[in-house]
Write an enzyme that holds these catalytic residues in place. Structure first.
Site, PDB file in Angstrom:
ATOM      1  N   HIS A  17       0.840  -1.204   0.000  1.00  0.00           N
ATOM      2  CA  HIS A  17       0.000   0.000   0.000  1.00  0.00           C
ATOM      3  C   HIS A  17       0.878   1.258   0.000  1.00  0.00           C
ATOM      4  O   HIS A  17       0.613   2.213  -0.718  1.00  0.00           O
ATOM      5  CB  HIS A  17      -0.878   0.056   1.264  1.00  0.00           C
ATOM      6  CG  HIS A  17      -1.945  -0.992   1.357  1.00  0.00           C
ATOM      7  ND1 HIS A  17      -2.115  -1.781   2.466  1.00  0.00           N
ATOM      8  CD2 HIS A  17      -2.916  -1.371   0.482  1.00  0.00           C
ATOM      9  CE1 HIS A  17      -3.148  -2.586   2.276  1.00  0.00           C
ATOM     10  NE2 HIS A  17      -3.645  -2.377   1.084  1.00  0.00           N
ATOM     11  N   ARG A  90      -2.336  -5.877  -8.526  1.00  0.00           N
ATOM     12  CA  ARG A  90      -1.286  -6.900  -8.399  1.00  0.00           C
ATOM     13  C   ARG A  90      -1.419  -7.860  -9.568  1.00  0.00           C
ATOM     14  O   ARG A  90      -1.196  -7.489 -10.694  1.00  0.00           O
ATOM     15  CB  ARG A  90      -1.411  -7.608  -7.044  1.00  0.00           C
ATOM     16  CG  ARG A  90      -0.898  -6.764  -5.890  1.00  0.00           C
ATOM     17  CD  ARG A  90      -1.444  -7.209  -4.573  1.00  0.00           C
ATOM     18  NE  ARG A  90      -2.885  -6.986  -4.526  1.00  0.00           N
ATOM     19  CZ  ARG A  90      -3.653  -7.185  -3.464  1.00  0.00           C
ATOM     20  NH1 ARG A  90      -3.126  -7.642  -2.355  1.00  0.00           N
ATOM     21  NH2 ARG A  90      -4.937  -6.932  -3.506  1.00  0.00           N
TER      22      ARG A  90
END
Ligand code: ADP
Length: 167
Positions: A17, A90
């Site tokens: 993050h 991702r």
């Protein structure tokens, strides 16, 4: 001043993050990390704990503020007069869900653009749920999360390996 919102659960914030956030502040003047207060699901950390941890670990990053909100992200963005949302991607497996979320947000708030940043390769397999699982079994999460978060995880779960050999 360009403003973007980086919404999520952040239960807890990981280095993946943070990597996305550090890159987002090079694109936008201001980024609000917005922790979604989930009224149905209880997380590992309370929303207030998550906000406090994120504030501590982002204190040195200019242009970042941290808030929590409840309700629709599309409405929250409108309230903040933000026209950009940041999301991290991702593997391909993120794509379906993220596409659905982005298109739904666009329908609810046509001004809102979702900006996807690709994860850095070292964080490809890193998620908050993996971190929670490792910590819950006494594993070491240093390097996956900021040190402060790793310490809070140890406080919650201890550092004893939970391996039990069964025949
Ligand atoms: P949610 O609770 O909505 O699944 P999270 O709070 O886990 O989302 O994450 C918020 C955002 O950060 C999402 O866009 C997610 O794809 C992204 N993200 C999470 N982990 C990583 C990572 N390791 N690398 C890049 N982006 C990530």
């Amino acid at each position: 001043m360009s403003l973007a919102i980086y919404p999520g659960s952040f239960d807890p914030i990981t280095n993946g993050h943070l990597d996305i956030l550090c890159r987002a502040v090079h694109i936008f003047d201001r980024v609000i990390v917005a922790v979604l207060r989930n009224t149905t699901k209880t997380g590992l950390f309370t929303t207030d704990e998550r906000v406090a941890m994120i504030r501590e670990v982002t204190a040195g990053i200019p242009g970042v503020t941290v808030e929590s909100f409840r309700g629709l992200t599309a409405d929250y963005a409108r309230l903040k007069q933000a026209t950009n949302l940041i999301r991290g991607l991702r593997a391909v497996s993120d794509f379906d869900a993220e596409l659905r979320i982005a298109l739904t947000n666009k329908r609810l708030n046509p001004q809102l653009e979702t900006v996807f940043l690709m994860t850095s390769s070292e964080y490809l397999f890193l998620s908050s749920s993996t971190v929670r699982e490792i910590a819950s079994m006494g594993g070491d999460t240093r390097g996956m999360v900021p040190d402060l978060v790793a310490e809070r995880l140890v406080q919650k779960f201890g550092r004893q390996s939970a391996v039990v050999c069964e025949t």
